[in-house]
Write a protein that holds these residues in place. Structure first.
Motif, PDB file in Angstrom:
ATOM      1  N   ASN A  91       0.804  -1.229   0.000  1.00  0.00           N
ATOM      2  CA  ASN A  91       0.000   0.000   0.000  1.00  0.00           C
ATOM      3  C   ASN A  91       0.833   1.273   0.000  1.00  0.00           C
ATOM      4  N   LYS A  92       1.861   1.299  -0.818  1.00  0.00           N
ATOM      5  CA  LYS A  92       2.758   2.453  -0.867  1.00  0.00           C
ATOM      6  C   LYS A  92       1.997   3.753  -1.144  1.00  0.00           C
ATOM      7  N   GLU A  93       1.084   3.719  -2.090  1.00  0.00           N
ATOM      8  CA  GLU A  93       0.314   4.918  -2.421  1.00  0.00           C
ATOM      9  C   GLU A  93      -0.528   5.374  -1.241  1.00  0.00           C
ATOM     10  N   LYS A  94      -1.091   4.419  -0.521  1.00  0.00           N
ATOM     11  CA  LYS A  94      -1.903   4.732   0.655  1.00  0.00           C
ATOM     12  C   LYS A  94      -1.039   5.395   1.734  1.00  0.00           C
ATOM     13  N   ILE A  95       0.164   4.881   1.920  1.00  0.00           N
ATOM     14  CA  ILE A  95       1.080   5.440   2.915  1.00  0.00           C
ATOM     15  C   ILE A  95       1.485   6.858   2.517  1.00  0.00           C
ATOM     16  N   ILE A  96       1.755   7.059   1.247  1.00  0.00           N
ATOM     17  CA  ILE A  96       2.138   8.394   0.774  1.00  0.00           C
ATOM     18  C   ILE A  96       1.023   9.399   1.034  1.00  0.00           C
ATOM     19  N   LYS A  97      -0.195   9.046   0.668  1.00  0.00           N
ATOM     20  CA  LYS A  97      -1.332   9.952   0.890  1.00  0.00           C
ATOM     21  C   LYS A  97      -1.542  10.210   2.378  1.00  0.00           C
ATOM     22  N   ALA A  98      -1.458   9.158   3.184  1.00  0.00           N
ATOM     23  CA  ALA A  98      -1.660   9.308   4.626  1.00  0.00           C
ATOM     24  C   ALA A  98      -0.580  10.197   5.233  1.00  0.00           C
ATOM     25  N   MET A  99       0.674  10.028   4.814  1.00  0.00           N
ATOM     26  CA  MET A  99       1.758  10.848   5.348  1.00  0.00           C
ATOM     27  C   MET A  99       1.588  12.304   4.948  1.00  0.00           C
ATOM     28  N   GLN A 100       1.161  12.544   3.726  1.00  0.00           N
ATOM     29  CA  GLN A 100       0.938  13.924   3.306  1.00  0.00           C
ATOM     30  C   GLN A 100      -0.141  14.575   4.164  1.00  0.00           C
ATOM     31  N   GLN A 101      -1.192  13.836   4.453  1.00  0.00           N
ATOM     32  CA  GLN A 101      -2.264  14.362   5.302  1.00  0.00           C
ATOM     33  C   GLN A 101      -1.783  14.578   6.731  1.00  0.00           C
ATOM     34  N   LEU A 102      -0.993  13.641   7.248  1.00  0.00           N
ATOM     35  CA  LEU A 102      -0.465  13.769   8.610  1.00  0.00           C
ATOM     36  C   LEU A 102       0.434  14.994   8.743  1.00  0.00           C
ATOM     37  N   VAL A 103       1.305  15.174   7.781  1.00  0.00           N
ATOM     38  CA  VAL A 103       2.218  16.316   7.837  1.00  0.00           C
ATOM     39  C   VAL A 103       1.422  17.614   7.762  1.00  0.00           C
ATOM     40  N   LYS A 104       0.467  17.670   6.879  1.00  0.00           N
ATOM     41  CA  LYS A 104      -0.365  18.869   6.758  1.00  0.00           C
ATOM     42  C   LYS A 104      -1.086  19.150   8.069  1.00  0.00           C
ATOM     43  N   LYS A 105      -1.640  18.124   8.675  1.00  0.00           N
ATOM     44  CA  LYS A 105      -2.352  18.259   9.948  1.00  0.00           C
ATOM     45  C   LYS A 105      -1.404  18.738  11.053  1.00  0.00           C
ATOM     46  N   GLU A 106      -0.232  18.122  11.143  1.00  0.00           N
ATOM     47  CA  GLU A 106       0.737  18.497  12.177  1.00  0.00           C
ATOM     48  C   GLU A 106       1.225  19.932  11.988  1.00  0.00           C
ATOM     49  N   MET A 107       1.498  20.306  10.749  1.00  0.00           N
ATOM     50  CA  MET A 107       1.979  21.659  10.479  1.00  0.00           C
ATOM     51  C   MET A 107       0.897  22.695  10.796  1.00  0.00           C
ATOM     52  N   THR A 108      -0.338  22.389  10.489  1.00  0.00           N
ATOM     53  CA  THR A 108      -1.450  23.284  10.799  1.00  0.00           C
ATOM     54  C   THR A 108      -1.583  23.454  12.304  1.00  0.00           C
ATOM     55  N   GLU A 109      -1.480  22.361  13.037  1.00  0.00           N
ATOM     56  CA  GLU A 109      -1.552  22.421  14.499  1.00  0.00           C
ATOM     57  C   GLU A 109      -0.425  23.273  15.077  1.00  0.00           C
ATOM     58  N   ARG A 110       0.761  23.110  14.530  1.00  0.00           N
ATOM     59  CA  ARG A 110       1.907  23.877  15.018  1.00  0.00           C
ATOM     60  C   ARG A 110       1.720  25.368  14.768  1.00  0.00           C
ATOM     61  N   ARG A 111       1.186  25.702  13.599  1.00  0.00           N
ATOM     62  CA  ARG A 111       0.939  27.119  13.299  1.00  0.00           C
ATOM     63  C   ARG A 111      -0.089  27.693  14.262  1.00  0.00           C
ATOM     64  N   LYS A 112      -1.123  26.914  14.559  1.00  0.00           N
ATOM     65  CA  LYS A 112      -2.152  27.367  15.496  1.00  0.00           C
ATOM     66  C   LYS A 112      -1.564  27.616  16.874  1.00  0.00           C
ATOM     67  N   ASN A 113      -0.599  26.774  17.238  1.00  0.00           N
ATOM     68  CA  ASN A 113       0.008  26.887  18.566  1.00  0.00           C
ATOM     69  C   ASN A 113       1.218  27.809  18.594  1.00  0.00           C
ATOM     70  N   GLY A 114       1.536  28.411  17.455  1.00  0.00           N
ATOM     71  CA  GLY A 114       2.644  29.349  17.396  1.00  0.00           C
ATOM     72  C   GLY A 114       4.009  28.720  17.379  1.00  0.00           C
ATOM     73  N   GLU A 115       4.078  27.432  17.031  1.00  0.00           N
ATOM     74  CA  GLU A 115       5.359  26.750  16.958  1.00  0.00           C
ATOM     75  C   GLU A 115       5.932  26.915  15.568  1.00  0.00           C
ATOM     76  N   SER A 116       7.260  26.982  15.476  1.00  0.00           N
ATOM     77  CA  SER A 116       7.890  27.178  14.164  1.00  0.00           C
ATOM     78  C   SER A 116       8.233  25.880  13.469  1.00  0.00           C
ATOM     79  N   LYS A 117       8.476  24.793  14.190  1.00  0.00           N
ATOM     80  CA  LYS A 117       8.847  23.525  13.558  1.00  0.00           C
ATOM     81  C   LYS A 117       7.861  22.451  13.819  1.00  0.00           C
TER      82      LYS A 117
END
Length: 71
Positions: A45-71
């Motif tokens: 399920n390589k394609e599934k993992i790629i899509k899931a990771m892209q969503q996870l990174v987007k979610k994590e980065m959005t959360e960090r921006r909301k919390n004022g974190e830079s990384k």
């Protein structure tokens, strides 16, 4: 880009541990670690993992921006 390098880069850019990624993807921690090391030739399920990771990174980065974190 090699999948192993890509996966590790995505995980690190999201500030996630291997365990967190494994939990989110519903796979074993050792499997994620082996993917990142490139020690598994066949990746289910390589394609599934790629899509899931892209969503996870987007979610994590959005959360960090909301919390004022830079990384």
């Amino acid at each position: 880009m090699e999948f192993a390098y890509w996966l590790k880069s995505m995980r690190e850019s999201a500030g996630m541990t291997i365990q967190q990624v494994a939990d989110e993807l519903g796979i074993e921690k050792t499997t994620v670690a082996r993917y990142e090391k490139g020690s598994l030739n066949r990746i289910k399920n390589k394609e599934k993992i790629i899509k899931a990771m892209q969503q996870l990174v987007k979610k994590e980065m959005t959360e960090r921006r909301k919390n004022g974190e830079s990384k």
